[in-house]
Design a protein around this motif. Structure first.
Motif, PDB file in Angstrom:
ATOM      1  N   PHE A 161       0.834  -1.196   0.000  1.00 19.50           N
ATOM      2  CA  PHE A 161       0.000   0.000   0.000  1.00 19.50           C
ATOM      3  C   PHE A 161       0.873   1.253   0.000  1.00 19.50           C
ATOM      4  N   VAL A 162       1.812   1.287   0.917  1.00 17.54           N
ATOM      5  CA  VAL A 162       2.693   2.455   1.021  1.00 17.54           C
ATOM      6  C   VAL A 162       3.485   2.621  -0.269  1.00 17.54           C
ATOM      7  N   ALA A 163       3.955   1.511  -0.812  1.00 23.45           N
ATOM      8  CA  ALA A 163       4.760   1.581  -2.036  1.00 23.45           C
ATOM      9  C   ALA A 163       3.964   2.187  -3.181  1.00 23.45           C
ATOM     10  N   ALA A 164       2.671   1.970  -3.196  1.00 23.53           N
ATOM     11  CA  ALA A 164       1.866   2.501  -4.293  1.00 23.53           C
ATOM     12  C   ALA A 164       1.423   3.938  -4.024  1.00 23.53           C
ATOM     13  N   VAL A 165       1.079   4.241  -2.773  1.00 27.32           N
ATOM     14  CA  VAL A 165       0.443   5.522  -2.469  1.00 27.32           C
ATOM     15  C   VAL A 165       1.463   6.641  -2.269  1.00 27.32           C
TER      16      VAL A 165
ATOM     17  N   GLY B 147      -6.009   6.258  -6.907  1.00 26.97           N
ATOM     18  CA  GLY B 147      -4.778   5.500  -6.696  1.00 26.97           C
ATOM     19  C   GLY B 147      -4.819   4.745  -5.386  1.00 26.97           C
ATOM     20  N   VAL B 148      -5.309   5.415  -4.348  1.00 24.94           N
ATOM     21  CA  VAL B 148      -5.371   4.786  -3.026  1.00 24.94           C
ATOM     22  C   VAL B 148      -6.298   3.591  -3.074  1.00 24.94           C
ATOM     23  N   LEU B 149      -7.439   3.773  -3.736  1.00 27.39           N
ATOM     24  CA  LEU B 149      -8.396   2.669  -3.812  1.00 27.39           C
ATOM     25  C   LEU B 149      -7.785   1.488  -4.566  1.00 27.39           C
ATOM     26  N   ILE B 150      -7.151   1.813  -5.698  1.00 31.06           N
ATOM     27  CA  ILE B 150      -6.550   0.742  -6.485  1.00 31.06           C
ATOM     28  C   ILE B 150      -5.442   0.074  -5.688  1.00 31.06           C
ATOM     29  N   ALA B 151      -4.616   0.928  -5.027  1.00 32.47           N
ATOM     30  CA  ALA B 151      -3.518   0.385  -4.230  1.00 32.47           C
ATOM     31  C   ALA B 151      -4.049  -0.491  -3.108  1.00 32.47           C
ATOM     32  N   LEU B 152      -5.144  -0.028  -2.490  1.00 30.35           N
ATOM     33  CA  LEU B 152      -5.767  -0.815  -1.413  1.00 30.35           C
ATOM     34  C   LEU B 152      -6.175  -2.184  -1.943  1.00 30.35           C
ATOM     35  N   ALA B 153      -6.882  -2.152  -3.066  1.00 25.62           N
ATOM     36  CA  ALA B 153      -7.383  -3.404  -3.620  1.00 25.62           C
ATOM     37  C   ALA B 153      -6.222  -4.316  -4.006  1.00 25.62           C
ATOM     38  N   LEU B 154      -5.246  -3.710  -4.729  1.00 21.00           N
ATOM     39  CA  LEU B 154      -4.104  -4.503  -5.182  1.00 21.00           C
ATOM     40  C   LEU B 154      -3.324  -5.073  -4.001  1.00 21.00           C
ATOM     41  N   ALA B 155      -3.066  -4.183  -3.026  1.00 25.43           N
ATOM     42  CA  ALA B 155      -2.269  -4.616  -1.880  1.00 25.43           C
ATOM     43  C   ALA B 155      -2.996  -5.720  -1.125  1.00 25.43           C
ATOM     44  N   TYR B 156      -4.312  -5.548  -0.986  1.00 24.59           N
ATOM     45  CA  TYR B 156      -5.095  -6.565  -0.289  1.00 24.59           C
ATOM     46  C   TYR B 156      -5.000  -7.889  -1.044  1.00 24.59           C
ATOM     47  N   TRP B 157      -5.178  -7.784  -2.358  1.00 27.10           N
ATOM     48  CA  TRP B 157      -5.166  -8.983  -3.185  1.00 27.10           C
ATOM     49  C   TRP B 157      -3.817  -9.683  -3.125  1.00 27.10           C
ATOM     50  N   ARG B 158      -2.750  -8.867  -3.285  1.00 32.76           N
ATOM     51  CA  ARG B 158      -1.397  -9.429  -3.287  1.00 32.76           C
ATOM     52  C   ARG B 158      -1.093 -10.091  -1.933  1.00 32.76           C
TER      53      ARG B 158
END
Lengths: 323, 599
Positions: free
Chosen positions: B28-32, B300-311
């Protein structure tokens, strides 16, 4: 410093939509129009025109309640009690009615006066009224002498001047005194022809016709304005070069007029009405004074009176020439 | 084995979801963070550019306003210049008056004009408000306007507020000829309003004019000017702040809102023109950019949240599966398989895990089978079968061989019924088997009433000689106690033991699935011979054994004996009778009976 500004900017930026929403919202404003005169009222028309120009729509965002007490200021005192109703946003008083309105202390009052509002006691000073009154003064007092001088400029043979004055007008005695002073300086004999209100205008004119004057000076006020055509006709009939306060008199056949532009004045009064309706305090709005004075000359009347304007210094000074 | 491993791992259990949280937070941090940083950097650069641009715009507008104000005052100055071109002469007043009246007509801002002659006396005065005057009037030679105009040709007076409300100033111009006198004009500064009100900076920006001491001269809202000196405090502050900054300054405007302001001096009159634009408008474009960035950041935060959660879920899910798998294996569910199809190392790990589970299952089956085998085989051999096939392969090593043999068995077997013989044999075999197991020796086999045991093969032990002697003693004592019982039943049976140690070939021999582990070599023969030599209740040992156990079990030498198959006589040792603590009664009698029956 810069960073703080930047943060302030961002903060302000985010708050901006909220501010934008807070504005707007059309409300019906009630304006109480008080006059000692009768309809048709040229002042009300001028004011209405100004309000329209500012985007007010009559019946939608603004409504006028007109109250006329022709020639009877005392009758207006009853009207004042009506203001206690509480749904009136603004009072606009024209002419003598202002004197009665001094009893009103809780509703903003806009006035359009010929005389000095400080002398009348409705405001504390021109710069800072400090009361619920503000408005516009036409500076008639200062112009009174000038009108005599201009009349003499166009008609150098002037010896005796008939001064037609509506005594039912605030500041009228001061205006008469100023006129008298100018006449004395210019070596002219002034014949005071007072009358009181619209009902006495005929009597006044009759009296003016009897003083055997060389010229006629008419104090500007609503009564003489409404009856300007009659007065102009009278002046031509008696072969009197006439001097008035506003150019509307010249349009109606008066020879000369010198004074502020009425349209401009009422237009500006409308801007004050707008600001007060938007919540500004009248006590902070300085009393306005005109800075432009127009000299109007009616060439047709001049021709009828047999006055040769080419030899006088008037014509090039005129800002409005009616032919 | 598996139980112990599972127990040791379960004693320090880490917090449940920590890996998920760590991965989630990191991703999450890496993306946001780069997103926010990018937006911030862009905003700050945009702000700087915008600020520069606003400065330029305000500068241009203020300069233009100042130019127009200068044009206004210059126009008045030039017009006054006409008034003082010709020297005064007698009877000139009327012409000068006409000129002055024309000047009033020409310049609406001029309220009155005074024309003075060379002595400083007023000759003509014309006004819009007051009565005109001609002819020699008041002496104004000491008026600052006259003094100033005479010194500098042009004099600009201070701003004054008529009745504390309307701003006025006087402008005086002296002719190039002293005889032309001085012209003084009174100017209503409200007329500058036209100049100022016409200036629009952006949508809501505007310009104001203040004099040197901060008094307001012109403002689009004329009512502020009409307040006279009362408002000078606030405008003095704005003038000061705007003048202090090098470019545009962000200050609080006269309406209390934040504005960007820039001031320019109008040179001749010493006034300051301040151009202002509300911050909200000036930075509208950058604000729009900020909004855009904010929306992007939110996305971006939403996408990062989703991606990070998924990963993180993809990472922690299989790990949890593996963990559960281990737990199941621990409880013995070897048939459990893990299904991970992530196509990465985790899938590989799951594959390996499943392989391990099947190996474990096979191992488990094997150990079950061995458990069953142990019921029929010596436990050491069973263990060996389980563990190291290579140990059972043929090799040469030093072993201790023990032979035991019943005495008087032939006579017993011929004299008694088979069921009695089998009962005795069963007891005998059981006793031998128990002793063999107790001493972890290898039972090579029974040969009728004889038995052969092996120590140190295939399972190695630390002191094979001592162990062999102890086993022999135990064996002897056990069988002797049985023999006592048999004697009481009327069967005269004894037992002799021979122990020898030396190198032998050990290994599995046999055919067709019938396999035997055995030892071959001289030491086997020697042990067998010693057994034959031994009398009932006697244990005979070769010199190797005797030498090895000298310290723990003293053996008595029986002297040189000739042994069949050996050229030289060999010293034979016997376990001292004292070491056979339990002396069976009637052993002497049996020994006598038994002796002729030795083979």
């Amino acid at each position: 410093m810069k960073r703080r500004e930047f943060i302030l900017l961002i903060g302000g930026g985010l708050a901006w939509p909220a501010i934008a929403r807070a504005q707007g919202g059309a409300k019906l404003h009630r304006i109480f129009w008080v006059s000692t005169e009768s309809q048709p009222d040229p002042f009300l028309d001028g004011f209405r025109e100004g309000m329209r120009a500012l985007g007010y729509v009559e019946g939608k965002t603004v409504t006028f309640e007109t109250h006329y007490a022709p020639g009877d200021p005392q009758a207006l005192r009853k009207i004042v009690s009506e203001l206690q109703r509480g749904d009136i946003d603004l009072v606009v008083s024209s002419g003598p009615a202002t004197r009665v309105m001094t009893a009103v202390t809780d509703i903003p009052v806009l006035f359009a006066l010929s005389g000095d509002p400080v002398a009348l006691g409705v405001v504390k000073s021109l710069a800072h009224p400090g009361t619920n009154f503000t408005g516009s003064t036409f500076l008639s007092l200062e112009l009174a002498g000038k009108r005599v001088e201009l009349l003499k400029d166009i008609y150098p043979k002037l010896r005796k001047l008939a001064v037609l004055s509506n005594t039912d007008h605030p500041g009228e005695p001061l205006e008469w005194r100023a006129t008298l002073e100018s006449c004395r300086k210019l070596g002219i004999e002034a014949a005071y022809v007072p009358f009181c209100g619209a009902r006495e205008i005929e009597n006044g004119l009759m009296a003016a016709g009897k003083v055997d004057a060389d010229a006629l000076l008419v104090f500007p006020d609503v009564v003489t304005l409404v009856h300007r055509a009659k007065i102009a006709e009278f002046a031509i009939a008696h072969r009197l070069p006439s001097m008035f306060g506003w150019s509307e008199y010249c349009d109606a056949g008066g020879l000369l007029s010198y004074g502020a532009n009425q349209r401009t004045t009422y237009f500006r009064l409308a801007t004050y009405a707008d600001r007060i309706l938007r919540g500004e305090n009248p006590s902070d709005l300085p009393v306005m004074r005109p800075e432009k004075f127009e000299l109007a000359v009616n060439l047709k009347t001049a021709r009828l009176l047999g006055i040769d304007l080419d030899v006088s210094s008037i014509l090039f000074r005129a800002s409005k020439v009616i032919s | 084995m598996t139980d112990g491993a599972a127990q040791s791992s379960s004693c320090t259990m880490p917090p449940r979801r920590s890996l998920f949280c760590k991965y989630f937070a990191t991703l999450f941090v890496a993306a946001v963070v780069p997103l926010i940083l990018g937006a911030a950097v862009e905003a700050s650069f945009g702000y700087r550019d915008q600020r520069r641009q606003i400065s330029a715009v305000l500068q241009a507008d203020a300069r233009s306003a100042s130019d127009r104000i200068e044009a206004f005052t210059d126009g008045i100055r030039d017009q006054l210049g006409w008034m003082v071109q010709l020297p005064w002469s007698v009877g000139d007043d009327a012409q000068h008056k006409i000129d002055a009246l024309r000047l009033l007509q020409q310049v609406p801002a001029i309220v009155s004009v005074s024309l003075l002659d060379e002595t400083g006396a007023e000759r003509v005065f014309v006004s819009r408000l007051h009565l005109n005057r001609t002819g020699r009037g008041i002496d104004m030679s000491t008026d600052p306007a006259v003094l100033g105009a005479r010194a500098n040709k042009v004099w600009y007076g201070p701003v004054q507020y008529q009745r504390d409300s309307e701003p006025y100033m006087r402008i005086a111009v002296a002719g190039s000829l002293p005889a032309a006198g001085v012209a003084i004009a009174e100017v209503n500064l409200k007329l500058i309003w036209d100049v100022i009100a016409a200036i629009r900076i952006g949508e809501t920006g505007y310009a104001i004019v203040v004099d040197d001491s901060g008094h307001l001269i012109a403002h689009p809202d004329i009512s502020l000017v009409l307040r006279g000196r009362a408002s000078s405090g606030s405008f003095g502050r704005i003038k000061h702040l705007a003048g202090a900054a090098s470019g545009a300054a962000a200050i609080t405007g006269d309406r209390g809102n934040p504005v960007v302001a820039l001031s320019v001096q109008a040179a001749d009159v010493g006034w300051t023109v301040i151009a202002m634009q509300p911050v909200s408008e000036a930075f509208a474009s950058i604000r729009a950019a900020l909004w855009r960035s904010s929306i992007l950041i939110v996305f971006g935060v939403l996408i990062a949240l989703a991606l990070a959660y998924w990963r993180a879920h993809r990472m922690s899910g299989p790990i949890k599966q593996l963990e559960e798998g281990v737990e199941r294996i621990r409880t013995g569910q070897f048939e459990h398989r893990i299904k991970i199809f992530s196509g990465d190392e985790l899938q590989q790990l799951a594959l390996r895990f499943n392989e391990m589970a099947s190996e474990l299952a096979i191992s488990q089956q094997k150990s079950v089978r061995i458990e069953r085998l142990k019921q029929f085989l010596p436990s050491q051999v069973a263990e060996l079968v389980e563990h190291s096939h290579e140990l059972l392969e043929g090799q040469r090593r030093e072993v201790a061989v023990i032979f035991g043999d019943l005495r008087g068995f032939t006579a017993f077997s011929t004299r008694n019924e088979p069921d009695v013989i089998m009962a005795v044999m069963r007891e005998y075999y059981e006793a031998v088997g128990a002793v063999t197991t107790r001493h972890e020796a290898t039972l090579i086999g029974f040969d009728g009433d004889g038995v052969m045991l092996l120590v140190n093969a295939p399972v190695a032990c630390e002191q094979p000689a001592t162990q062999a002697v102890r086993l022999a003693i135990d064996l002897q004592m056990t069988v002797q106690s049985l023999a006592g019982k048999w004697c009481d039943a009327g069967h005269a049976i004894g037992f002799g033991v021979g122990v020898a140690m030396g190198p032998a070939t050990v290994g599995t021999v046999g055919y067709n699935g019938r396999l035997d582990y055995t030892a071959m070599g001289a030491v086997v023969n020697l042990a067998s011979r010693l057994c034959n030599l031994a009398k009932d209740a006697q244990i005979l040992a070769d010199p190797t054994i005797a030498g090895r156990v000298r310290d723990s079990v003293p053996l008595a030498s029986l002297g040189q004996r000739t042994i069949k198959g050996y050229d030289q006589a060999l010293e034979v040792f016997a376990v001292a009778p004292a070491d056979l603590r339990l002396k069976p009664p009637g052993s002497g009698q049996r020994r006598r009976e038994k002796e002729p029956q030795d083979h």
